[in-house]
Design an enzyme around this catalytic site. Structure first.
Site, mmCIF file in Angstrom:
data_model
loop_
_atom_site.group_PDB
_atom_site.id
_atom_site.type_symbol
_atom_site.label_atom_id
_atom_site.label_comp_id
_atom_site.label_asym_id
_atom_site.label_seq_id
_atom_site.Cartn_x
_atom_site.Cartn_y
_atom_site.Cartn_z
ATOM 1 N N GLU A 1 -2.329 -20.056 -16.684
ATOM 2 C CA GLU A 1 -1.169 -19.867 -15.814
ATOM 3 C C GLU A 1 -0.411 -21.169 -15.602
ATOM 4 O O GLU A 1 0.789 -21.159 -15.315
ATOM 5 C CB GLU A 1 -1.597 -19.261 -14.463
ATOM 6 C CG GLU A 1 -2.818 -19.892 -13.859
ATOM 7 C CD GLU A 1 -3.375 -19.069 -12.694
ATOM 8 O OE1 GLU A 1 -2.677 -18.173 -12.187
ATOM 9 O OE2 GLU A 1 -4.518 -19.341 -12.282
ATOM 10 N N ASP B 1 2.186 -16.126 -12.713
ATOM 11 C CA ASP B 1 2.275 -17.555 -12.423
ATOM 12 C C ASP B 1 2.763 -18.341 -13.635
ATOM 13 O O ASP B 1 3.497 -19.321 -13.482
ATOM 14 C CB ASP B 1 0.918 -18.100 -11.952
ATOM 15 C CG ASP B 1 0.752 -17.982 -10.447
ATOM 16 O OD1 ASP B 1 1.783 -17.971 -9.743
ATOM 17 O OD2 ASP B 1 -0.390 -17.893 -9.978
ATOM 18 N N HIS C 1 0.825 -1.202 0.000
ATOM 19 C CA HIS C 1 0.000 0.000 0.000
ATOM 20 C C HIS C 1 0.864 1.259 0.000
ATOM 21 O O HIS C 1 0.477 2.293 -0.558
ATOM 22 C CB HIS C 1 -0.941 -0.008 1.204
ATOM 23 C CG HIS C 1 -2.235 -0.712 0.919
ATOM 24 N ND1 HIS C 1 -3.031 -1.226 1.904
ATOM 25 C CD2 HIS C 1 -2.859 -0.990 -0.244
ATOM 26 C CE1 HIS C 1 -4.104 -1.779 1.357
ATOM 27 N NE2 HIS C 1 -4.017 -1.644 0.059
ATOM 28 N N CYS D 1 -3.389 -10.326 -17.617
ATOM 29 C CA CYS D 1 -3.669 -9.584 -16.388
ATOM 30 C C CYS D 1 -2.510 -9.638 -15.398
ATOM 31 O O CYS D 1 -2.683 -9.329 -14.224
ATOM 32 C CB CYS D 1 -4.949 -10.093 -15.724
ATOM 33 S SG CYS D 1 -4.872 -11.811 -15.209
#
Length: 756
Positions: A605, A629, A359, A676
């Protein structure tokens, strides 16, 4: 010998001064082997020489360090071969080079072992003896083992600048991970938490109600603190980034930390003890995750826990003067830590731990603050009273740089500001190449973004909605009704745009606290679709919740993670149809009218799926490549393992060849395919993906406008040339260099390095 070796290594590790440690080490080795000389030479890549750093027995005539040019003598031969050399009489060896300024001519027997760290020769240990004889196998094994253990010590010393002195005047720098692009110059400001959960010792109580009341008061004060911090940041960061503080508030809810802490208090533990136990459980759980975004939530949980602890201990924050153009440095920089400081004065942040998904990194990017993260084996106090340059593109940190370097980076920082303004001015335009090739830019959505504030972001939809965190931040499964409300909020915010929701991707490396699991190899274990198909009651409830949330809407898409076989897709489809007709009947929905059967997609993946695309094509509506992945599995590299993480590279020729193959096969099959993973948001990666034929890229919010601007400044023909060169390359670095050179030639160099 083993005990002696351990003692020597321990002496080196504990020594407060590295040079003194080396001197002690050579003396102890000489004594242990009963030999006449032991020396350590360190590689100085700048001067292309091996420099004698310490010796016991090998003396020089002048009071200067002995230097041996790379490529000359037996020392260089050992480095070149990357193996030990055990020579009975070095004076007769063809590679021997007499060094007149030493007493080396007194010695005959020689044993030289290279000191190698991550395939790089850092130096050589040399042992001499006057007698012409070979060293024994035991002696050779001793020196080789010592060299292997010493390599880590020297690598760390090099990182800390302990090898630099008046005889090696190179600019001292540290290497970390790029967290937020940009460059900054400033004074270090070292921040430490006021309290630490680690320091809490277990204590019982016979007044549980009193402790519960104390805990609730501490939570209330923490909530008030967070509200003030959020208000302070209002208008300084985008609203979607400001929602990080809503995430923090959510962690304090009874369904997250609250109930678990109070339950433990009622079992007879003090509030501080219960808080420590529960928070550390959550932290351990998150830190074990494979998904880098979810793993970074451990920092948030720890931050919240320590804020509550501060109020339990009735501590007050001690204000410190933050310097103008200060560089914030902490073990873990948190979003709340950033919010407490004067925003205009923060030039950059350095977090010793963390990744680009923390964050703090997300906030830094939204605030336009350069950030570097993940600095190995450096203590906080090292930065005290240092002048620093932070390069958020390369992850490099310069320590006390000379004036000419500071001036160069000041100029680059000015160019950075010009580039930011240009990108912002074009954020409202479509993402398309100069010859009109349109690309859809989608958002990877997680708990770092509060959905109602996304309207200002020019995106084409949600390419990946992670549904894991609500499951992981509870001590039981969220109910179907709770899930319905969460999914409705997302779908309602994008009524005319597709929202791809990934089904629960937990298990193995992402265990649920109420579904304990221990596996020897979690990355290849019971996770994703494998787990949810084994627990259809979990899968059905989630799918039902998604379907109920989609009533009267048409934008839901469902994505299956970690698919390996066609049978998994067939079983998931069967369960989805069952859930669909159950919801339609229970809710009184007209099938195909106000309850639409959502499109079904599969994540690519697991490499096995690449070879089953044809068989899957008539069973799914779209594919989505999880490049993170896929890279990990193709290269057999655990990217979280520091020993092999450098081998994880999305620019590996095999990875790019696989991505190209996927794009071509999907085009032949007439199935939409998106990417993605992190590669989609990388400037060079985005260009290669578009060249391959991908027309939908999903990424984090901070990359969307940058990728848009880059695409608007290239032509499809240029991309095809870049792709052809990339697919012919043999090494990832060749590809990176090619991309950097091409972007420089197109005037886009400011997206891959500092400056404009």
């Amino acid at each position: 010998m083993l005990v002696t070796l351990q003692r020597i290594v321990e002496t080196v590790n504990k020594s407060p001064d590295f040079n003194l440690a080396l001197k002690a080490m050579v003396s102890q080795v000489r004594e242990a082997l009963e030999t006449d000389s032991c020396s350590v030479f360190l590689a100085d890549d700048e001067s292309q020489q091996f420099v004698m750093a310490a010796s016991d027995g090998l003396s020089t005539h002048k009071n200067e360090p002995l230097r041996v040019d790379f490529g000359e003598g037996i020392i260089s031969l050992a480095a070149q071969r990357e193996e030990p050399l055990n020579i009975a009489d070095a004076s007769q060896h063809p590679a021997n080079k007499k060094i007149t300024q030493t007493n080396e001519s007194e010695y005959r027997g020689l044993l030289a072992a290279p000191i190698i760290h991550r395939r790089r020769v850092l130096g050589i240990i040399v042992v001499h003896q006057s007698q012409a004889r070979s060293f024994t196998r035991e002696e050779e094994a001793f020196v080789v083992t010592l060299a292997a253990q010493l390599s880590v010590v020297i690598a760390h010393a090099s990182a800390k600048g302990l090898l630099a002195n008046e005889n090696s005047p190179w600019i001292h720098s540290l290497q970390g991970l790029p967290g937020s692009p940009g460059v900054a110059i400033g004074d270090a400001f070292v921040a430490r938490p006021e309290v630490s959960l680690k320091e809490v010792s277990p204590q019982r109580t016979d007044r549980p109600q009193h402790e519960v009341r104390k805990f609730r008061q501490a939570v209330a004060r923490t909530r008030a603190d967070l509200k003030k911090l959020s208000e302070r940041m209002l208008g300084q960061v985008p609203d979607d980034t400001l929602a990080i503080f809503d995430v923090y508030q959510g962690m304090l809810d009874a369904a997250s930390l609250g109930n678990a802490v109070e339950s433990m208090i009622n079992e007879g533990w003090r509030a501080q003890t219960a808080l420590k136990h529960v928070v550390e459980q959550f932290v351990d759980q998150f830190e074990a995750l494979d998904d880098s975004y979810l793993r970074e939530r451990a920092t948030d949980v720890r931050d919240i826990g320590q804020r509550v602890l501060m109020h339990l201990q009735q501590r007050q924050r001690k204000p410190r003067q933050f310097p103008t153009d200060g560089i914030l440095i902490a073990e873990e920089v948190t979003a709340s830590m950033l919010a407490e400081l004067p925003q205009d004065d923060i030039a950059a942040i350095i977090s010793l731990n963390g990744s680009s998904n923390s964050h703090a990194a997300i906030m830094a990017r939204s605030m336009g603050i350069p950030a570097v993260l993940g600095i190995d084996d450096i203590e906080l106090h090292f930065f005290t009273e240092k002048k620093l340059i932070v390069d958020g593109y390369t992850g490099e940190i310069y320590i006390n740089p000379p004036p000419q370097v500071r001036e160069q980076y000041r100029h680059l920082a000015e160019e950075e500001e010009e580039l930011k303004l240009i990108v912002a001015e074009h954020a409202h335009l479509p993402a398309e190449t100069q010859d009109g090739q349109r690309v859809s830019l989608h958002l990877n959505l997680g708990l770092d973004v509060k959905q109602p504030h996304l309207a200002n972001l020019n995106i084409d939809g949600i390419g990946l909605y992670r549904s894991e965190i609500p499951f992981m931040m509870r001590d039981q499964l969220p109910t179907e009704d709770e899930q319905v409300e969460m999914y409705k909020e997302v779908l309602d915010h994008f009524p005319d745009k597709p929202v791809v929701m990934r089904t629960l991707d937990v298990g193995g490396d992402k265990p649920l606290p109420y579904l304990p699991l221990k596996e020897d190899n979690p990355f290849l274990g019971w996770r994703g679709i494998r787990l949810t198909l084994d627990h259809p009651e979990i899968f059905l409830v989630q799918v039902r919740a998604m379907l109920r949330a989609s009533i009267g809407r048409t934008n839901l898409r469902i994505l299956l993670p970690m698919v390996t076989s066609i049978s998994e897709v067939e079983e998931a489809s069967r369960l989805m149809k069952q859930a669909y007709f159950e919801v339609a009947e229970e809710q009184g929905c007209a099938v195909g009218v106000n309850l639409i059967q959502p499109q079904l997609g599969v994540m690519i993946e697991v490499p096995a799926i690449i070879y089953q695309l044809s068989a899957l094509a008539n069973k799914v509506d779209f594919f989505s490549v999880g490049s993170n992945d896929l890279t990990q599995y193709l290269l057999a590299v655990d990217r979280n393992n520091r020993r092999v993480a450098h081998l994880y590279d999305a620019y590996h020729p095999a990875v790019l060849a696989s991505l190209d193959e996927i794009a071509r096969r999907c085009e032949e099959l007439g199935k939409p395919v998106s990417v993605c993973g992190e590669l989609a948001g990388d400037p060079g990666g985005a260009l290669l993906l578009v060249a391959m034929g991908y027309r939908q890229l999903s990424m984090n919010s901070y990359n969307i406008d940058r990728v848009r601007w880059i695409l608007r400044n290239v032509r499809s023909a240029t991309l095809q040339v870049m792709l052809a060169k990339a697919l012919q390359a043999r090494h990832p670095e060749q590809i990176r260099k090619m991309i950097a050179n091409k972007m420089e030639s197109m005037g886009l160099g400011g997206f891959v390095r500092a400056g404009k």
